[in-house]
Design a protein around this motif. Structure first.
Motif, PDB file in Angstrom:
ATOM      1  N   GLN A   1      35.225 -15.918  38.137  1.00 57.33           N
ATOM      2  CA  GLN A   1      33.838 -16.183  37.491  1.00 57.33           C
ATOM      3  C   GLN A   1      33.724 -17.806  37.538  1.00 57.33           C
ATOM      4  N   ARG A   2      34.685 -18.554  37.004  1.00 57.66           N
ATOM      5  CA  ARG A   2      34.793 -19.917  36.876  1.00 57.66           C
ATOM      6  C   ARG A   2      34.482 -20.629  38.333  1.00 57.66           C
TER       7      ARG A   2
ATOM      8  N   ILE B   1      30.929 -20.144  39.320  1.00 63.11           N
ATOM      9  CA  ILE B   1      29.876 -20.881  38.968  1.00 63.11           C
ATOM     10  C   ILE B   1      30.177 -22.331  39.333  1.00 63.11           C
ATOM     11  N   ALA B   2      31.339 -22.897  39.858  1.00 59.25           N
ATOM     12  CA  ALA B   2      31.686 -24.157  40.370  1.00 59.25           C
ATOM     13  C   ALA B   2      30.930 -24.142  41.622  1.00 59.25           C
TER      14      ALA B   2
ATOM     15  N   GLU C   1      38.337 -13.877  34.926  1.00 56.56           N
ATOM     16  CA  GLU C   1      37.726 -15.308  34.631  1.00 56.56           C
ATOM     17  C   GLU C   1      38.103 -16.326  35.681  1.00 56.56           C
ATOM     18  N   SER C   2      38.965 -16.276  36.438  1.00 53.89           N
ATOM     19  CA  SER C   2      39.064 -17.221  37.438  1.00 53.89           C
ATOM     20  C   SER C   2      37.992 -17.098  38.372  1.00 53.89           C
TER      21      SER C   2
ATOM     22  N   MET D   1      29.243 -14.623  33.160  1.00 57.37           N
ATOM     23  CA  MET D   1      29.438 -16.177  32.997  1.00 57.37           C
ATOM     24  C   MET D   1      28.173 -16.593  33.580  1.00 57.37           C
TER      25      MET D   1
ATOM     26  N   CYS E   1      25.605 -20.595  33.550  1.00 56.64           N
ATOM     27  CA  CYS E   1      25.421 -21.925  33.055  1.00 56.64           C
ATOM     28  C   CYS E   1      23.958 -22.463  33.799  1.00 56.64           C
TER      29      CYS E   1
END
Length: 87
Positions: free
Chosen positions: A60-61, A64-65, A57-58, A4, A6
């Motif tokens: 990765q999120r 990113i945050a 996924e948690s 992931m 951004c």
């Protein structure tokens, strides 16, 4: 496994999650940040009390945050994002 990433305030943030098999919460969150000038940070882990998560996924999120927060701290508060050379 997909990575992931951004773009936040012209910085590219890539989740750098490490798996530690055999423990209940095996995903250690972290990120790498690339500045507009091409410099890239070392792996920046999540704070210890939030470093491990049960789902990829948690993790990765959260990574990113955390990267977005670090970029904001650098640009708004002057907190160093990159290691500086020691003389």
């Amino acid at each position: 496994m997909s990575t992931m990433q951004c773009t936040h305030r012209d910085h590219t943030i890539i989740a750098d999650v490490v798996e530690h098999p055999g423990i209940p919460i095996p995903w250690a969150g972290g990120c790498r940040i690339t500045a507009p000038d091409g410099r890239t940070t070392r792996r920046l882990p999540l704070p210890l009390e939030q470093a491990f998560l049960a789902e990829l996924e948690s993790a990765q999120r959260a990574s990113i945050a955390h990267g977005k927060w670090l970029v904001d701290q650098c640009l708004d508060q002057g907190v160093a994002l990159f290691d500086t050379a020691k003389a």
